[in-house]
Design a protein around this motif. Structure first.
Motif, PDB file in Angstrom:
ATOM      1  N   GLY A 187      15.082  -2.713   9.441  1.00  0.00           N
ATOM      2  CA  GLY A 187      16.511  -2.906   9.281  1.00  0.00           C
ATOM      3  C   GLY A 187      17.348  -1.716   9.696  1.00  0.00           C
ATOM      4  N   ARG A 188      16.732  -0.748  10.401  1.00  0.00           N
ATOM      5  CA  ARG A 188      17.436   0.488  10.712  1.00  0.00           C
ATOM      6  C   ARG A 188      17.432   0.828  12.210  1.00  0.00           C
ATOM      7  NH1 ARG A 188      18.450   3.788   6.581  1.00  0.00           N
ATOM      8  NH2 ARG A 188      18.438   5.578   8.005  1.00  0.00           N
ATOM      9  N   LEU A 189      16.913  -0.046  13.052  1.00  0.00           N
ATOM     10  CA  LEU A 189      16.757   0.309  14.460  1.00  0.00           C
ATOM     11  C   LEU A 189      18.088   0.624  15.148  1.00  0.00           C
ATOM     12  CD1 LEU A 189      13.951  -2.108  15.696  1.00  0.00           C
ATOM     13  CD2 LEU A 189      13.830   0.380  15.421  1.00  0.00           C
ATOM     14  N   ASP A 190      19.177   0.071  14.653  1.00  0.00           N
ATOM     15  CA  ASP A 190      20.487   0.340  15.250  1.00  0.00           C
ATOM     16  C   ASP A 190      21.238   1.461  14.548  1.00  0.00           C
ATOM     17  OD1 ASP A 190      20.150  -1.694  17.132  1.00  0.00           O
ATOM     18  OD2 ASP A 190      20.955  -3.217  15.774  1.00  0.00           O
ATOM     19  N   ALA A 191      20.622   2.069  13.539  1.00  0.00           N
ATOM     20  CA  ALA A 191      21.282   3.139  12.795  1.00  0.00           C
ATOM     21  C   ALA A 191      21.219   4.454  13.566  1.00  0.00           C
ATOM     22  CB  ALA A 191      20.622   3.310  11.427  1.00  0.00           C
ATOM     23  N   ALA A 192      22.130   5.367  13.229  1.00  0.00           N
ATOM     24  CA  ALA A 192      22.121   6.686  13.870  1.00  0.00           C
ATOM     25  C   ALA A 192      20.826   7.420  13.580  1.00  0.00           C
ATOM     26  CB  ALA A 192      23.325   7.494  13.389  1.00  0.00           C
ATOM     27  N   ALA A 208       9.688   2.606  20.065  1.00  0.00           N
ATOM     28  CA  ALA A 208       9.231   3.763  20.839  1.00  0.00           C
ATOM     29  C   ALA A 208      10.125   4.985  20.628  1.00  0.00           C
ATOM     30  CB  ALA A 208       9.167   3.408  22.322  1.00  0.00           C
ATOM     31  N   ALA A 209      11.418   4.813  20.780  1.00  0.00           N
ATOM     32  CA  ALA A 209      12.325   5.951  20.655  1.00  0.00           C
ATOM     33  C   ALA A 209      12.360   6.506  19.229  1.00  0.00           C
ATOM     34  CB  ALA A 209      13.728   5.574  21.129  1.00  0.00           C
ATOM     35  N   PRO A 210      12.470   5.641  18.176  1.00  0.00           N
ATOM     36  CA  PRO A 210      12.447   6.194  16.818  1.00  0.00           C
ATOM     37  C   PRO A 210      11.165   6.944  16.482  1.00  0.00           C
ATOM     38  CG  PRO A 210      13.307   3.965  16.780  1.00  0.00           C
ATOM     39  CD  PRO A 210      12.792   4.205  18.171  1.00  0.00           C
ATOM     40  N   LEU A 211      10.014   6.414  16.909  1.00  0.00           N
ATOM     41  CA  LEU A 211       8.763   7.100  16.599  1.00  0.00           C
ATOM     42  C   LEU A 211       8.654   8.396  17.405  1.00  0.00           C
ATOM     43  CD1 LEU A 211       6.124   7.394  15.172  1.00  0.00           C
ATOM     44  CD2 LEU A 211       5.098   5.728  16.740  1.00  0.00           C
ATOM     45  N   ALA A 212       9.093   8.378  18.663  1.00  0.00           N
ATOM     46  CA  ALA A 212       9.111   9.612  19.448  1.00  0.00           C
ATOM     47  C   ALA A 212      10.037  10.640  18.817  1.00  0.00           C
ATOM     48  CB  ALA A 212       9.531   9.314  20.886  1.00  0.00           C
ATOM     49  N   ASP A 213      11.184  10.194  18.321  1.00  0.00           N
ATOM     50  CA  ASP A 213      12.105  11.104  17.621  1.00  0.00           C
ATOM     51  C   ASP A 213      11.417  11.747  16.423  1.00  0.00           C
ATOM     52  OD1 ASP A 213      14.181  10.505  19.353  1.00  0.00           O
ATOM     53  OD2 ASP A 213      15.147   9.065  17.994  1.00  0.00           O
ATOM     54  N   TRP A 214      10.732  10.905  15.642  1.00  0.00           N
ATOM     55  CA  TRP A 214      10.103  11.420  14.428  1.00  0.00           C
ATOM     56  C   TRP A 214       8.990  12.404  14.763  1.00  0.00           C
ATOM     57  CZ3 TRP A 214       5.459  11.818  11.998  1.00  0.00           C
ATOM     58  CH2 TRP A 214       5.502  12.176  10.650  1.00  0.00           C
ATOM     59  N   GLY A 241       1.646   2.716  22.648  1.00  0.00           N
ATOM     60  CA  GLY A 241       1.766   2.818  24.094  1.00  0.00           C
ATOM     61  C   GLY A 241       3.200   3.054  24.534  1.00  0.00           C
ATOM     62  N   ALA A 242       4.124   2.314  23.936  1.00  0.00           N
ATOM     63  CA  ALA A 242       5.540   2.487  24.272  1.00  0.00           C
ATOM     64  C   ALA A 242       6.020   3.881  23.894  1.00  0.00           C
ATOM     65  CB  ALA A 242       6.376   1.422  23.569  1.00  0.00           C
ATOM     66  N   THR A 243       5.531   4.389  22.770  1.00  0.00           N
ATOM     67  CA  THR A 243       5.919   5.737  22.327  1.00  0.00           C
ATOM     68  C   THR A 243       5.363   6.802  23.250  1.00  0.00           C
ATOM     69  OG1 THR A 243       6.025   4.999  20.021  1.00  0.00           O
ATOM     70  CG2 THR A 243       5.825   7.365  20.398  1.00  0.00           C
ATOM     71  N   LEU A 244       4.133   6.639  23.721  1.00  0.00           N
ATOM     72  CA  LEU A 244       3.576   7.603  24.668  1.00  0.00           C
ATOM     73  C   LEU A 244       4.401   7.644  25.946  1.00  0.00           C
ATOM     74  CD1 LEU A 244      -0.297   7.110  24.347  1.00  0.00           C
ATOM     75  CD2 LEU A 244       1.216   8.676  23.111  1.00  0.00           C
ATOM     76  N   ARG A 245       4.867   6.500  26.403  1.00  0.00           N
ATOM     77  CA  ARG A 245       5.726   6.467  27.587  1.00  0.00           C
ATOM     78  C   ARG A 245       7.037   7.212  27.315  1.00  0.00           C
ATOM     79  NH1 ARG A 245       6.351   0.592  30.099  1.00  0.00           N
ATOM     80  NH2 ARG A 245       7.177   1.856  31.810  1.00  0.00           N
ATOM     81  N   GLU A 246       7.586   7.020  26.134  1.00  0.00           N
ATOM     82  CA  GLU A 246       8.834   7.706  25.771  1.00  0.00           C
ATOM     83  C   GLU A 246       8.620   9.215  25.700  1.00  0.00           C
ATOM     84  OE1 GLU A 246      12.871   8.099  24.669  1.00  0.00           O
ATOM     85  OE2 GLU A 246      11.799   6.352  25.428  1.00  0.00           O
ATOM     86  N   LEU A 247       7.513   9.640  25.103  1.00  0.00           N
ATOM     87  CA  LEU A 247       7.221  11.068  25.004  1.00  0.00           C
ATOM     88  C   LEU A 247       7.023  11.689  26.386  1.00  0.00           C
ATOM     89  CD1 LEU A 247       4.757  10.992  21.979  1.00  0.00           C
ATOM     90  CD2 LEU A 247       7.058  11.977  21.985  1.00  0.00           C
ATOM     91  N   ALA A 248       6.341  10.960  27.266  1.00  0.00           N
ATOM     92  CA  ALA A 248       6.133  11.463  28.628  1.00  0.00           C
ATOM     93  C   ALA A 248       7.467  11.613  29.356  1.00  0.00           C
ATOM     94  CB  ALA A 248       5.205  10.535  29.392  1.00  0.00           C
ATOM     95  N   ALA A 249       8.366  10.639  29.173  1.00  0.00           N
ATOM     96  CA  ALA A 249       9.672  10.711  29.819  1.00  0.00           C
ATOM     97  C   ALA A 249      10.489  11.898  29.333  1.00  0.00           C
ATOM     98  CB  ALA A 249      10.448   9.408  29.579  1.00  0.00           C
TER      99      ALA A 249
END
Length: 251
Positions: A6-11, A101-107, A132-140
């Protein structure tokens, strides 16, 4: 626990809960669950992974809820559960996995910058897609050093997606850590249900295709002799966590 429900759109899409006193542990395990888990199930699965780690490393002699057993588990390697909204239909769940991907990469990057203890990521089933999606985000982002390892247990992603030329191959090769794929041909959920729904073979059932080239750092580990079904990979005493801890050098 870390949750994005319920938080994917939160800051700040990740929210912490539970105890974060790690008693001087030198590393932690981050457990990412698969399809169909509500918040309570996500927490239970993370705790089961902690019991399995404790048993595999000799930190806890049993899994019964005795005072002595609970104390031993309290001293075991910390497990952080990553809770995401997977308790939806298969199609939306895959979309939500990608959106994490982005939230987990952020964390993970925040943990690396602020805490610094090595993180070993354990992902079950559709949690492999989150990973897998998070690894792509981290690589980017050029943040390929934030994990000590990544382990997939019964990964519900296409087998070719983990190949060197697959969807996740480049990101796997870029990671400054090994990626282990623990797969079992006894996993009928992947062998039948997943194959029927996605019209492809899962990497968690048979590993990479024979014709595929593995990315640098990727290792298939056949655990058919240990894992009887899709839900047993991280069960204490009956799954493949002891083999995983041997591979990872966890004691």
């Amino acid at each position: 626990m870390v949750s994005t429900r319920g938080r994917l759109d939160a800051a700040e899409p990740t929210e912490r809960s539970g105890s974060w006193g790690f008693n001087g542990a030198d590393s932690v395990v981050l457990y990412v669950h698969g399809l169909g888990a509500d918040a309570e199930s996500a927490r239970d699965q993370a705790y089961t992974a902690r019991l399995a780690l404790a048993a595999a490393t000799g930190e806890e002699s049993g899994t019964d809820a005795t005072a002595e057993g609970d104390a031993a588990v309290d001293e075991a390697r910390p497990v952080i559960g990553y809770s995401w909204a997977s308790n939806v239909d298969w199609g939306p769940a895959k979309e939500t996995a990608d959106a994490n991907a982005a939230p987990l990469a952020d964390w993970l990057t925040a943990w690396a910058d602020e805490d610094g203890r090595p993180v070993h990521l354990f992902a079950h089933s559709l949690g492999a897609r989150v990973t897998g999606a998070t690894l792509r985000e981290l690589a980017a982002r050029g943040r390929t050093g934030v994990l000590a390892s990544a382990s997939l247990f019964g990964g519900a992603i296409p087998d070719e997606s983990a190949a060197a030329d697959g969807r996740y191959g480049e990101a796997i090769a870029a990671l400054d850590a090994p990626v282990y794929n623990f797969h079992s041909r006894n996993d009928r959920v992947l062998g039948w249900v997943y194959r029927a729904s996605d019209r492809t073979r899962a990497v968690g059932h048979g590993g990479l295709p024979a014709s595929a080239t593995a990315p640098d750092g990727y290792v298939d580990v056949d655990v058919t002799d240990l894992v009887a079904d899709h839900y047993s990979y991280v069960e204490p005493e009956e799954g493949c966590v002891p083999r995983a801890t041997d591979r990872l050098g966890l004691e």
